[in-house]
Design a protein around this motif. Sequence first.
Motif, short mmCIF file in Angstrom:
data_model
loop_
_atom_site.label_atom_id
_atom_site.label_comp_id
_atom_site.label_asym_id
_atom_site.label_seq_id
_atom_site.Cartn_x
_atom_site.Cartn_y
_atom_site.Cartn_z
N TRP A 121 0.82 -1.22 0.00
CA TRP A 121 0.00 0.00 0.00
C TRP A 121 0.85 1.27 0.00
O TRP A 121 0.33 2.36 -0.17
N TYR A 122 2.17 1.14 0.14
CA TYR A 122 3.06 2.30 -0.01
C TYR A 122 4.43 1.82 -0.47
O TYR A 122 4.72 0.62 -0.47
N MET A 123 5.26 2.77 -0.87
CA MET A 123 6.63 2.46 -1.29
C MET A 123 7.60 3.40 -0.58
O MET A 123 7.30 4.59 -0.40
N GLY A 222 24.03 7.95 9.02
CA GLY A 222 23.34 6.69 9.23
C GLY A 222 22.58 6.31 7.97
O GLY A 222 22.58 7.04 6.98
N MET A 223 21.93 5.16 8.01
CA MET A 223 21.15 4.67 6.89
C MET A 223 19.74 4.36 7.36
O MET A 223 19.54 3.74 8.41
N SER A 224 18.74 4.80 6.57
CA SER A 224 17.36 4.48 6.92
C SER A 224 16.45 4.77 5.73
O SER A 224 16.93 4.99 4.62
N TRP A 225 15.16 4.78 5.99
CA TRP A 225 14.19 5.09 4.95
C TRP A 225 14.13 6.59 4.71
O TRP A 225 14.03 7.37 5.66
N ALA A 226 14.16 6.99 3.45
CA ALA A 226 14.20 8.41 3.10
C ALA A 226 12.99 9.16 3.63
O ALA A 226 13.10 10.29 4.11
N HIS A 227 11.82 8.54 3.57
CA HIS A 227 10.61 9.24 4.02
C HIS A 227 10.65 9.53 5.52
O HIS A 227 10.20 10.58 5.97
N ASP A 228 11.19 8.59 6.30
CA ASP A 228 11.29 8.82 7.75
C ASP A 228 12.33 9.90 8.06
O ASP A 228 12.18 10.66 9.03
N ILE A 229 13.36 9.97 7.25
CA ILE A 229 14.37 11.02 7.43
C ILE A 229 13.75 12.39 7.16
O ILE A 229 13.92 13.33 7.94
N LEU A 281 -3.60 10.51 3.03
CA LEU A 281 -3.33 10.73 4.45
C LEU A 281 -1.97 10.18 4.84
O LEU A 281 -1.18 10.85 5.51
N ASN A 282 -1.66 8.96 4.40
CA ASN A 282 -0.37 8.36 4.74
C ASN A 282 0.78 9.13 4.12
O ASN A 282 1.82 9.35 4.76
N THR A 283 0.63 9.56 2.87
CA THR A 283 1.68 10.33 2.20
C THR A 283 1.90 11.67 2.90
O THR A 283 3.03 12.10 3.10
N ARG A 284 0.81 12.31 3.28
CA ARG A 284 0.90 13.62 3.93
C ARG A 284 1.59 13.52 5.30
O ARG A 284 2.36 14.41 5.68
N ASN A 285 1.32 12.44 6.03
CA ASN A 285 1.85 12.32 7.39
C ASN A 285 3.19 11.60 7.47
O ASN A 285 3.96 11.85 8.39
N SER A 286 3.47 10.70 6.52
CA SER A 286 4.68 9.87 6.63
C SER A 286 5.70 10.15 5.54
O SER A 286 6.83 9.71 5.63
N THR A 296 -0.50 12.37 -5.12
CA THR A 296 0.68 13.19 -5.40
C THR A 296 1.87 12.76 -4.55
O THR A 296 1.70 12.44 -3.37
N PRO A 297 3.10 12.72 -5.12
CA PRO A 297 4.28 12.35 -4.34
C PRO A 297 4.44 13.24 -3.10
O PRO A 297 4.01 14.40 -3.11
N PRO A 298 5.03 12.72 -2.05
CA PRO A 298 5.14 13.48 -0.80
C PRO A 298 6.00 14.73 -0.91
O PRO A 298 7.01 14.74 -1.62
N GLU A 299 5.60 15.77 -0.21
CA GLU A 299 6.35 17.02 -0.20
C GLU A 299 7.73 16.80 0.42
O GLU A 299 7.86 16.15 1.45
N GLY A 300 8.76 17.34 -0.23
CA GLY A 300 10.11 17.22 0.29
C GLY A 300 10.85 16.00 -0.21
O GLY A 300 12.05 15.84 0.03
N MET A 301 10.15 15.11 -0.92
CA MET A 301 10.77 13.92 -1.49
C MET A 301 10.89 14.10 -3.00
O MET A 301 10.02 14.69 -3.63
N PRO A 302 11.97 13.59 -3.59
CA PRO A 302 12.09 13.69 -5.05
C PRO A 302 11.05 12.84 -5.74
O PRO A 302 10.54 11.88 -5.17
#
Length: 333
Positions: A121-123, A222-229, A281-286, A296-302
């Motif tokens: 449901w997300y990437m 460090g290394m992690s998920w870009a969206h969480d960063i 909702l998930n894209t906007r918050n996470s 629409t792709p998340p704000e701040g992410m390429p």
Amino acid sequence: MKKWILGLIVLLTFVVCQNAFAANEVVVYTALQESDMVPLAKAFEEATGIKMDYVIVGGAGQVQARILAESKNPQADIFLGGSAEMHAPLAQDGLLVQYRSPRADELDEIFNDPEGYWQGWYMGVLGYVLNTERFEKEMAPKGVKKPTTWDDCLDPVWKGLYVHSNPSTAGGAYIHLCNQIFRLGEDAAWEYFKKLDEIVHHYTPGAPGPISACATGEFILGMSWAHDIVKTMREGYPIEVIIPEYTAFEIGAVSIVKGGPNTENAKKLVDWLLTKEAGELNTRNSYRYSARVDVTPPEGMPSLADVVLVDYDRDWALNNRAEVVKKWETIIQ
């Protein structure tokens, strides 16, 4: 009316109400964060009238382990979040329900398990988290450049300043492990991880661990998920996200636990997660990419079009997880 009859009526009413309440909830074990779950739970209840009772267990590997430990007496209905690689082994053990949502046809098939045991449901994509304040004060004056490839972190200059998560317990770390195997080939990848181990200060149990460690200034890289960063960066912490070329991606999944107390409500939750409303909702918050093309792709992410992805063989990663993790533990620990 006799007192015993009145008492019986009261008791029966209580039992019926309790059963009605139990039937109107869904129990979720999740690898997502509190800030993700609060809006999701609220919106789901508003849309369906079903209460989401969620437990934040930790990394996806920890959720997987808890469901396995409770297999004789399942307590959860849903495993929410974490990569598909962490859900698939539970299906192989017969612990998940086969369910293909009617909404699955609205998604690219990459998000749908052909066997129907998990639903994407997300990437998310992997990247570096860099503490900008410490970098500018301590590294830039020495002529150190910001890392732009997965090989740059092997430079001895990062020794003791770099933190990573554990592939045994963190889905993101396992995907990073496979990322290097697919990028370099197996032999070269294991040499890569031997070198990386000399740089890593310690391994966190969950993928978000390196983000908080860098956000607070304890470590620089460090290394992690870009969206969480990006999400943590937008909370005001002095960090930035760097997405190297040939990075791996996750299919964030949800699955239904076999034998859970509220299976029908679990199916309703899967259906709801695939709606445009839930995707937005998930894209906007996470800041995760939605599985839906109309979100629409998340704000701040390429844009995904600007991210160079590695040729990731998900079937190989799923089928070889136990062997790969065991080899990593042998070589590294």
